[in-house]
Design an enzyme around this catalytic site. Structure first.
Site, PDB file in Angstrom:
ATOM      1  N   ARG A  91       0.701  -1.355   0.385  1.00  0.00           N
ATOM      2  CA  ARG A  91      -0.100  -0.387  -0.492  1.00  0.00           C
ATOM      3  C   ARG A  91       0.698   1.313   0.006  1.00  0.00           C
ATOM      4  O   ARG A  91       1.652   1.799   0.545  1.00  0.00           O
ATOM      5  CB  ARG A  91      -0.323   0.335   1.481  1.00  0.00           C
ATOM      6  N   ASN A 107      12.352  -0.224   3.192  1.00  0.00           N
ATOM      7  CA  ASN A 107      11.613  -0.585   2.284  1.00  0.00           C
ATOM      8  C   ASN A 107      12.510  -1.082   1.434  1.00  0.00           C
ATOM      9  O   ASN A 107      13.543  -0.725   1.436  1.00  0.00           O
ATOM     10  CB  ASN A 107      11.146   0.191   1.234  1.00  0.00           C
ATOM     11  N   HIS A 109      12.723  -2.730  -1.964  1.00  0.00           N
ATOM     12  CA  HIS A 109      12.563  -3.075  -3.574  1.00  0.00           C
ATOM     13  C   HIS A 109      12.998  -3.777  -4.225  1.00  0.00           C
ATOM     14  O   HIS A 109      14.327  -3.761  -4.686  1.00  0.00           O
ATOM     15  CB  HIS A 109      11.666  -1.281  -3.608  1.00  0.00           C
ATOM     16  N   SER A 136      17.136  -3.314  -3.778  1.00  0.00           N
ATOM     17  CA  SER A 136      17.699  -1.506  -3.306  1.00  0.00           C
ATOM     18  C   SER A 136      17.156  -1.879  -1.694  1.00  0.00           C
ATOM     19  O   SER A 136      15.772  -1.985  -1.843  1.00  0.00           O
ATOM     20  CB  SER A 136      17.075  -0.186  -3.907  1.00  0.00           C
ATOM     21  N   ASP A 145       9.239   5.249  -3.463  1.00  0.00           N
ATOM     22  CA  ASP A 145      10.105   4.133  -3.699  1.00  0.00           C
ATOM     23  C   ASP A 145      11.067   5.253  -4.684  1.00  0.00           C
ATOM     24  O   ASP A 145      12.716   4.845  -5.223  1.00  0.00           O
ATOM     25  CB  ASP A 145      10.778   3.441  -5.097  1.00  0.00           C
TER      26      ASP A 145
HETATM   27  N1  NHR Z   1       4.681   5.104   0.860  1.00  0.00           N
HETATM   28  C1  NHR Z   1       6.058   5.761   0.254  1.00  0.00           C
HETATM   29  N2  NHR Z   1       5.127   6.632   0.292  1.00  0.00           N
HETATM   30  N3  NHR Z   1       6.772   6.106  -0.204  1.00  0.00           N
HETATM   31  C2  NHR Z   1       7.452   4.918  -0.303  1.00  0.00           C
HETATM   32  O1  NHR Z   1       8.684   4.528  -1.361  1.00  0.00           O
HETATM   33  C3  NHR Z   1       7.095   3.732  -0.617  1.00  0.00           C
HETATM   34  C4  NHR Z   1       5.583   3.282  -0.242  1.00  0.00           C
HETATM   35  C5  NHR Z   1       4.308   1.907   0.067  1.00  0.00           C
HETATM   36  C6  NHR Z   1       5.362   1.498  -0.714  1.00  0.00           C
HETATM   37  C7  NHR Z   1       7.420  -0.165  -1.456  1.00  0.00           C
HETATM   38  C8  NHR Z   1       7.497  -0.140  -2.998  1.00  0.00           C
HETATM   39  C9  NHR Z   1       7.488  -1.367  -3.817  1.00  0.00           C
HETATM   40  O2  NHR Z   1       8.841  -1.163  -2.973  1.00  0.00           O
HETATM   41  C10 NHR Z   1       6.904   1.319  -0.909  1.00  0.00           C
HETATM   42  C11 NHR Z   1       7.232   2.490  -0.827  1.00  0.00           C
HETATM   43  C12 NHR Z   1       3.463  -0.596  -3.422  1.00  0.00           C
HETATM   44  C13 NHR Z   1       3.185   0.007  -4.718  1.00  0.00           C
HETATM   45  C14 NHR Z   1       1.685   0.739  -5.365  1.00  0.00           C
HETATM   46  O3  NHR Z   1       1.535   0.586  -6.200  1.00  0.00           O
HETATM   47  C15 NHR Z   1       3.468   0.714  -5.531  1.00  0.00           C
HETATM   48  C16 NHR Z   1       5.427   0.332  -4.822  1.00  0.00           C
HETATM   49  C17 NHR Z   1       5.233  -0.176  -3.516  1.00  0.00           C
HETATM   50  C18 NHR Z   1       4.550  -0.723  -3.123  1.00  0.00           C
HETATM   51  N4  NHR Z   1       0.253  -0.413  -4.760  1.00  0.00           N
HETATM   52  C19 NHR Z   1      -1.101  -0.184  -4.902  1.00  0.00           C
HETATM   53  C20 NHR Z   1      -1.165   0.864  -3.778  1.00  0.00           C
HETATM   54  O4  NHR Z   1      -2.348   1.630  -4.742  1.00  0.00           O
HETATM   55  C21 NHR Z   1      -1.564  -1.089  -4.312  1.00  0.00           C
HETATM   56  C22 NHR Z   1      -1.273  -2.684  -5.342  1.00  0.00           C
HETATM   57  C23 NHR Z   1      -2.182  -3.831  -4.887  1.00  0.00           C
HETATM   58  O5  NHR Z   1      -2.340  -4.029  -3.858  1.00  0.00           O
HETATM   59  O6  NHR Z   1      -1.385  -4.602  -5.730  1.00  0.00           O
HETATM   60  O7  NHR Z   1      -0.924   1.121  -2.878  1.00  0.00           O
HETATM   61  O8  NHR Z   1       7.562  -1.228  -4.620  1.00  0.00           O
HETATM   62  C1  GAR Z   2      10.037  -8.699  -1.927  1.00  0.00           C
HETATM   63  O1  GAR Z   2      10.318  -9.530  -2.879  1.00  0.00           O
HETATM   64  C2  GAR Z   2       9.898  -7.167  -2.681  1.00  0.00           C
HETATM   65  O2  GAR Z   2      11.313  -6.766  -2.714  1.00  0.00           O
HETATM   66  C3  GAR Z   2       8.955  -7.193  -3.204  1.00  0.00           C
HETATM   67  O3  GAR Z   2       8.056  -8.284  -2.845  1.00  0.00           O
HETATM   68  C4  GAR Z   2       8.534  -9.302  -2.596  1.00  0.00           C
HETATM   69  C5  GAR Z   2       8.064  -9.688  -0.538  1.00  0.00           C
HETATM   70  O4  GAR Z   2       8.465 -10.910  -0.968  1.00  0.00           O
HETATM   71  N1  GAR Z   2       8.528  -5.734  -2.834  1.00  0.00           N
HETATM   72  C6  GAR Z   2       7.720  -5.374  -3.672  1.00  0.00           C
HETATM   73  O5  GAR Z   2       7.409  -5.729  -4.953  1.00  0.00           O
HETATM   74  C7  GAR Z   2       6.976  -3.723  -3.057  1.00  0.00           C
HETATM   75  N2  GAR Z   2       6.080  -3.230  -3.665  1.00  0.00           N
HETATM   76  P1  GAR Z   2       7.874 -11.486   1.214  1.00  0.00           P
HETATM   77  O6  GAR Z   2       7.222 -11.110   1.070  1.00  0.00           O
HETATM   78  O7  GAR Z   2       8.594 -12.838   0.475  1.00  0.00           O
HETATM   79  O8  GAR Z   2       9.289 -10.668   1.921  1.00  0.00           O
END
Ligand code: NHR
Ligand code: GAR
Length: 201
Positions: A91, A107, A109, A136, A145
């Protein structure tokens, strides 16, 4: 000893790697709660198996993101975190949320940031024919991110790699990298200062 709260949305293999490092003493901290925004994910069972409070806050039960986040903050703060670890948490968090924990959220990523912010990173790497990929760990800021990078691990992309094989290779790296970064934060080697990741040796 630092308190760690871990946020998950799924399998929790990175959570498991951190649990293992806490249990074997490599991390000077304790996990005071694991919180998932999805019910019934395997990561919750991993927490329960290690006698860590495993909590669910289902975002679908809230009318908007702000109400979800208010409740999430209250749940997190009940467990007095020094560090908030996003481990496959899916989220997007508001700038208000991030501000509340600024410098204390990390986080992981699955890309070599600043390349491939957002979702479906393995697919995009394959589509672009990249020969190099990776993962990362960064401090979380309001920019998705986009926060300061703490550490990265690289892998080589082979001609026969698929999204699934890349995911496997990346996760292998993640399970070494993420506990290491958490250990650095907990022992004070790593901190967030003036918007940057700073190390002392
Ligand atoms: N929040 C902030 N403010 N900054 C970051 O750097 C964040 C964050 C929240 C999550 C993880 C991130 C990743 O590592 C993360 C970093 C979810 C989405 C997304 O699009 C994007 C990036 C990351 C996590 N989520 C959708 C949403 O509407 C839902 C997608 C789903 O439920 O499958 O929140 O990639
Ligand atoms: C991990 O590979 C992480 O980098 C990625 O999801 C996997 C979680 O695995 N994160 C994202 O894509 C965040 N948007 P896990 O639940 O087995 O730790």
């Amino acid at each position: 000893m630092k308190n760690i709260v871990v946020l998950i949305s799924g399998n929790g293999s990175n959570l498991q790697a951190i649990i293992d490092s806490v249990e074997n003493g490599a991390i000077n901290g304790q996990i005071t709660a694991v919180i998932s925004n999805k019910p019934e994910v395997y990561g919750l069972q991993r927490a329960e198996h290690s006698h860590i409070p495993a909590l669910v806050l289902d975002h679908r039960e809230f009318d908007d993101r702000n109400l979800f986040e208010e409740e999430l903050i209250s749940l997190i703060d009940d467990h007095k975190p020094d560090l908030l670890v996003l481990a496959g948490f899916m989220r997007i968090l508001s700038s208000e949320f991030v501000q509340h924990y600024l410098g204390k959220i990390v986080n992981i990523h699955p890309s070599l940031l600043p390349k491939y912010k957002g979702l479906h990173t393995h697919r995009r790497v394959l589509e672009n024919g990249d020969t190099e990929h990776g993962t990362s760990v960064h401090f979380v800021t309001a920019e998705l991110d986009g926060g300061p990078i703490i550490a990265q691990r690289k892998i080589t992309v082979e001609a026969n790699d698929t999204e699934q094989s890349l995911q496997q290779k990346i996760q292998q790296q993640e399970h070494q990298l993420y506990p290491q970064v958490v250990a650095w934060f907990c022992d004070g080697t790593l901190r967030f200062e003036d918007g940057q990741a700073v190390f002392t040796d």
